[in-house]
Design a protein around this motif. Sequence first.
Motif, PDB file in Angstrom:
ATOM      1  N   THR A 175      36.100 -26.327  32.755  1.00 53.87           N
ATOM      2  CA  THR A 175      35.086 -26.145  33.613  1.00 53.87           C
ATOM      3  C   THR A 175      34.058 -25.486  32.919  1.00 53.87           C
ATOM      4  N   ILE A 176      32.697 -25.661  33.273  1.00 55.77           N
ATOM      5  CA  ILE A 176      31.485 -25.133  32.839  1.00 55.77           C
ATOM      6  C   ILE A 176      31.142 -23.888  33.683  1.00 55.77           C
ATOM      7  N   LEU A 177      31.441 -22.693  33.088  1.00 55.61           N
ATOM      8  CA  LEU A 177      30.863 -21.606  33.987  1.00 55.61           C
ATOM      9  C   LEU A 177      29.414 -21.232  33.538  1.00 55.61           C
ATOM     10  N   ASP A 178      28.596 -21.469  34.453  1.00 62.48           N
ATOM     11  CA  ASP A 178      26.991 -21.542  34.083  1.00 62.48           C
ATOM     12  C   ASP A 178      26.502 -20.149  34.750  1.00 62.48           C
ATOM     13  N   GLN A 179      26.394 -19.140  33.730  1.00 63.49           N
ATOM     14  CA  GLN A 179      25.779 -17.699  34.173  1.00 63.49           C
ATOM     15  C   GLN A 179      24.572 -17.644  33.214  1.00 63.49           C
ATOM     16  N   LEU A 180      23.840 -18.577  33.102  1.00 60.65           N
ATOM     17  CA  LEU A 180      22.779 -18.517  32.161  1.00 60.65           C
ATOM     18  C   LEU A 180      21.471 -17.798  32.699  1.00 60.65           C
ATOM     19  N   THR A 181      21.599 -16.843  33.500  1.00 61.59           N
ATOM     20  CA  THR A 181      20.272 -16.444  34.172  1.00 61.59           C
ATOM     21  C   THR A 181      19.301 -15.770  33.020  1.00 61.59           C
ATOM     22  N   THR A 182      18.235 -15.734  33.489  1.00 60.40           N
ATOM     23  CA  THR A 182      17.223 -15.072  32.300  1.00 60.40           C
ATOM     24  C   THR A 182      16.642 -13.890  33.294  1.00 60.40           C
ATOM     25  N   LEU A 183      17.291 -13.302  34.262  1.00 63.97           N
ATOM     26  CA  LEU A 183      16.906 -12.195  34.977  1.00 63.97           C
ATOM     27  C   LEU A 183      17.332 -11.120  34.268  1.00 63.97           C
ATOM     28  N   ARG A 184      16.419 -10.062  34.149  1.00 67.96           N
ATOM     29  CA  ARG A 184      16.712  -8.772  33.652  1.00 67.96           C
ATOM     30  C   ARG A 184      17.721  -7.756  34.410  1.00 67.96           C
ATOM     31  N   LYS A 185      17.684  -8.283  35.702  1.00 65.69           N
ATOM     32  CA  LYS A 185      18.600  -7.429  36.623  1.00 65.69           C
ATOM     33  C   LYS A 185      19.044  -8.350  37.819  1.00 65.69           C
ATOM     34  N   ASP A 186      20.276  -8.500  37.755  1.00 67.13           N
ATOM     35  CA  ASP A 186      20.866  -9.064  38.686  1.00 67.13           C
ATOM     36  C   ASP A 186      22.239  -8.751  39.294  1.00 67.13           C
ATOM     37  N   ASN A 187      22.280  -8.055  40.319  1.00 60.09           N
ATOM     38  CA  ASN A 187      23.686  -7.206  40.766  1.00 60.09           C
ATOM     39  C   ASN A 187      24.143  -7.768  41.977  1.00 60.09           C
ATOM     40  N   THR A 188      24.445  -9.177  41.674  1.00 62.52           N
ATOM     41  CA  THR A 188      25.225  -9.853  42.679  1.00 62.52           C
ATOM     42  C   THR A 188      26.683  -9.978  42.269  1.00 62.52           C
ATOM     43  N   GLY A 189      27.558  -8.794  42.262  1.00 59.56           N
ATOM     44  CA  GLY A 189      28.939  -9.244  42.186  1.00 59.56           C
ATOM     45  C   GLY A 189      29.406  -8.960  40.565  1.00 59.56           C
ATOM     46  N   TYR A 190      30.524  -9.286  40.279  1.00 59.56           N
ATOM     47  CA  TYR A 190      31.038  -8.926  38.927  1.00 59.56           C
ATOM     48  C   TYR A 190      30.464  -9.706  37.990  1.00 59.56           C
ATOM     49  N   ASP A 191      30.013  -8.830  36.915  1.00 62.82           N
ATOM     50  CA  ASP A 191      29.468  -9.637  35.693  1.00 62.82           C
ATOM     51  C   ASP A 191      30.567 -10.211  34.807  1.00 62.82           C
ATOM     52  N   LEU A 192      30.908 -11.148  35.226  1.00 61.70           N
ATOM     53  CA  LEU A 192      31.931 -11.918  34.494  1.00 61.70           C
ATOM     54  C   LEU A 192      31.568 -12.248  32.902  1.00 61.70           C
ATOM     55  N   LYS A 193      30.278 -12.547  32.600  1.00 67.45           N
ATOM     56  CA  LYS A 193      29.812 -13.047  31.149  1.00 67.45           C
ATOM     57  C   LYS A 193      30.376 -11.970  30.093  1.00 67.45           C
ATOM     58  N   GLN A 194      30.385 -10.553  31.054  1.00 68.74           N
ATOM     59  CA  GLN A 194      30.984  -9.463  29.962  1.00 68.74           C
ATOM     60  C   GLN A 194      32.218  -9.614  29.250  1.00 68.74           C
ATOM     61  N   LEU A 195      33.158 -10.405  29.976  1.00 66.98           N
ATOM     62  CA  LEU A 195      34.396 -10.710  29.595  1.00 66.98           C
ATOM     63  C   LEU A 195      34.381 -11.459  28.244  1.00 66.98           C
ATOM     64  N   PHE A 196      33.489 -12.590  28.044  1.00 68.09           N
ATOM     65  CA  PHE A 196      33.300 -13.138  27.291  1.00 68.09           C
ATOM     66  C   PHE A 196      32.765 -12.532  25.854  1.00 68.09           C
ATOM     67  N   ILE A 197      31.864 -11.658  26.010  1.00 65.77           N
ATOM     68  CA  ILE A 197      31.177 -10.791  24.918  1.00 65.77           C
ATOM     69  C   ILE A 197      32.441  -9.826  24.290  1.00 65.77           C
ATOM     70  N   GLY A 198      32.638 -10.243  23.159  1.00 65.30           N
ATOM     71  CA  GLY A 198      33.762  -9.590  22.480  1.00 65.30           C
ATOM     72  C   GLY A 198      35.389 -10.391  22.481  1.00 65.30           C
ATOM     73  N   SER A 199      35.134 -11.448  23.106  1.00 65.81           N
ATOM     74  CA  SER A 199      36.520 -11.932  23.437  1.00 65.81           C
ATOM     75  C   SER A 199      36.944 -12.982  22.241  1.00 65.81           C
ATOM     76  N   GLU A 200      36.242 -13.115  21.387  1.00 64.33           N
ATOM     77  CA  GLU A 200      36.402 -13.984  20.033  1.00 64.33           C
ATOM     78  C   GLU A 200      37.048 -15.384  20.236  1.00 64.33           C
ATOM     79  N   GLY A 201      36.400 -15.957  21.380  1.00 61.60           N
ATOM     80  CA  GLY A 201      36.949 -17.458  21.705  1.00 61.60           C
ATOM     81  C   GLY A 201      38.351 -17.527  22.258  1.00 61.60           C
ATOM     82  N   THR A 202      38.859 -16.502  22.595  1.00 61.27           N
ATOM     83  CA  THR A 202      40.176 -16.656  23.302  1.00 61.27           C
ATOM     84  C   THR A 202      40.187 -16.588  24.703  1.00 61.27           C
TER      85      THR A 202
END
Lengths: 462, 462
Positions: A145-172
Amino acid sequence: MGKYHGTSSTVLRPRTTKEVSEIVKYCNEKRIGIVPQGGNTGLVGGSVPTGRGELVVSLGSMNKVRHFDPVSGMCTLVADAGCVLQSLTDYLAPHNHIMPVEFGAKGSCMIGGNCATNAGGVRLLRYGSLHGTVLGLEVVLPDGTILDQLTTLRKDNTGYDLKQLFIGSEGTLGIITGVSILTPPAPQASSNALLALPSFDSVLPLFKRAKRELSEILSAFEFIDRGAYDLSVRHGQGRGMSPEEAGGAECFVLIETSGGRREHDEEKLSDLLEHLLSEDKPLINTGVLSQDATQFSNIWSLREGITEAVSKEGKAYKYDISIPLSAFKEVVDATKDRLREKGLLGPHAVKEVVGYGHIGDGNLHLNVVAAAYTSEIEAALEPFVYELVGKYKGSISAEHGLGVMKAHALHYSKNGISIEWMRRIKDLFDPNGIMNPGKVLPPASGASHEPSLKNTGSGRVA
Amino acid sequence: MGKYHGTSSTVLRPRTTKEVSEIVKYCNEKRIGIVPQGGNTGLVGGSVPTGRGELVVSLGSMNKVRHFDPVSGMCTLVADAGCVLQSLTDYLAPHNHIMPVEFGAKGSCMIGGNCATNAGGVRLLRYGSLHGTVLGLEVVLPDGTILDQLTTLRKDNTGYDLKQLFIGSEGTLGIITGVSILTPPAPQASSNALLALPSFDSVLPLFKRAKRELSEILSAFEFIDRGAYDLSVRHGQGRGMSPEEAGGAECFVLIETSGGRREHDEEKLSDLLEHLLSEDKPLINTGVLSQDATQFSNIWSLREGITEAVSKEGKAYKYDISIPLSAFKEVVDATKDRLREKGLLGPHAVKEVVGYGHIGDGNLHLNVVAAAYTSEIEAALEPFVYELVGKYKGSISAEHGLGVMKAHALHYSKNGISIEWMRRIKDLFDPNGIMNPGKVLPPASGASHEPSLKNTGSGRVA
């Protein structure tokens, strides 16, 4: 470093997110492990196959800038994961913007890998971590599945910030294929200075002084102990001071300022030096202020060249740790003492134990330079160093991740409940365990928790 | 605003994390819903019970600073979730540090709620979002487990950054009980200026100029349209300009600088004003530069007082959205046109449609001020506004979260796959659905997905 060697039968170089998705979907169905690879510049073996028959998916062919709008005022860059950091820096230069991250490996490392490993670097003090500067990610999840969270918004407070999980997950947890990132305006002026300190005790007061007097223009505050300085000078990495100037200094500090108006910035920095030198009990012995672009580069080369100097000197055990600033010297000294006790300090075994790093972030790079990698040295260092870090409630990996090197040592920095929840997140996203197996998480205790992967046979790859 | 009313039989005020844990464990076993409540200052009803028999767990009695070390050089504050933001600001003042967030509600809102809602505010431009400034959290998970990630390390790259999930989760994944947060050094000097602009078209070029000339000392760039300005002045919220100075200005901009040396900062700001006024086609009609602390406050009161002015004027429909800067005026105008078409613009229904917000973050506050809340007005505005935001690929909630107000509208800002993964995360952490039910996530499509909660009876609260 020549420390990690992996084998794989297959390297795939997809050109589009859709191709990545198809590869992952196939591998998930067939239970084939995948090692995502960017610039392959990591220190902890995170991008190297571990003998589970993994395929390598190299992102290097996905190297296009997707979007940058210099007139919108927001200045967000959207790029493929495989863009080399330096190429993005070059792309932004005519627009007077910079990347919020900068590493010694900038000529090879890729933005997707930077995000996947949550890489730190010398600009973190000024621009913060990627958890703050990355606005969006596009990720191929382990089922394709392609998870597209490629927003360019400086602020977007609509729910869980899933992208954060991938930052530092080292491809796992998935493969990052696209990144949307804030690009700060290029500073109008940068200056730096190299300061020689009589003793380590001066570092912390100096840091506080620099923060107060330089305030928002302080963009780097780098610590270099005497051993690291001498090593860098010996191997011709940039120019620091004359031997007379360096004198009996116990350590050095590199200060960089970046700001909007050269005359203001230079005034602040030279005032700081003047104040420091005119005190009754000066915190510094002497200081060299760069006068032009060449001197500026020379001073930086001295700091950035330590890595190369270490490689030239021998085989390095590198520990990238977060500890209280006050403990930087204690940790280097304790490591030396430990090796001395074990009879391992000397030309036959460990030649140098040096420390340097980002004071502003509490991040010490402890480097143990040996004639060769040996099991005796490793046994003397590990878990010794991790236990030392644990004693200070520090982090066993400040900015280089866990990879294969430190997965087993995670418990020195994270408690059981945190590790258990990391495991649940891993199982939620990747129930078949195909994504970068053997990295980040330690093997589950008890029986064979790790899902069995099909071995596809293997041929050696770099 | 008087817009949300909740009922509950019970409000619990735990004093320790352990008490929170016991409450949550009990509620989980008994399937009783919990509404975590901080300062109860949210705009979207996130802290109000929804009639599912929820208990309210108020964090207000957990209000101690746990740790702050002014000498370590890292300056991380660790505090209970129930500390009021202003009290933390006061606590830090003697140490010359500030909180990285600042809101109009600072006298009531609590740091735990700030994190749970990922609140933005006027300092975001300078210090970034809470995803970057929060270093650690302590969270009671929905089964009562205490997840202790209360590190004070600036950098810790050991695995998935789980705390990020709770930042912006609005209490739906657990209850934040402790926060570790970076506290920047207090600026030595702050100045501000109020600028009157001939037309909205000047805003973006002005923003770019201000960023270039003020660079790192630009700490706020706030947009106020004519309607919002007049409303604030009419209700005595701070002083702006004389009526002559304001003249025919279409909109206003408040610029704030914060920096390390007053003379440098003032020189930069006054140079900017001079450059702006001496141009052939000036971007501004006139500008007022604050000369002392009183003028500084007056200018800020004008901006911060808009909220109160709106409340005094009538009942407000507030939309907190992220859109491209260039669309700020279009969105206000389109909303006015819409209401006019529906015959709802006038003293009988909608009295004012005004826009203001944080240009630097692309965050517009669209306020529709009515004589009373009516279903006709609501029907004219929703989903109209959300569709408009969706057209610009914006966010329906830039900084105020989803709560009950916008949960159903999530799909205008997040795609189906993202929502599906949010739901999986929710189910992983809170399989019984006890944590702040009815908030953030829309009801699942199809049959009754929502786990049934026991109704504990209810009495009206607040």
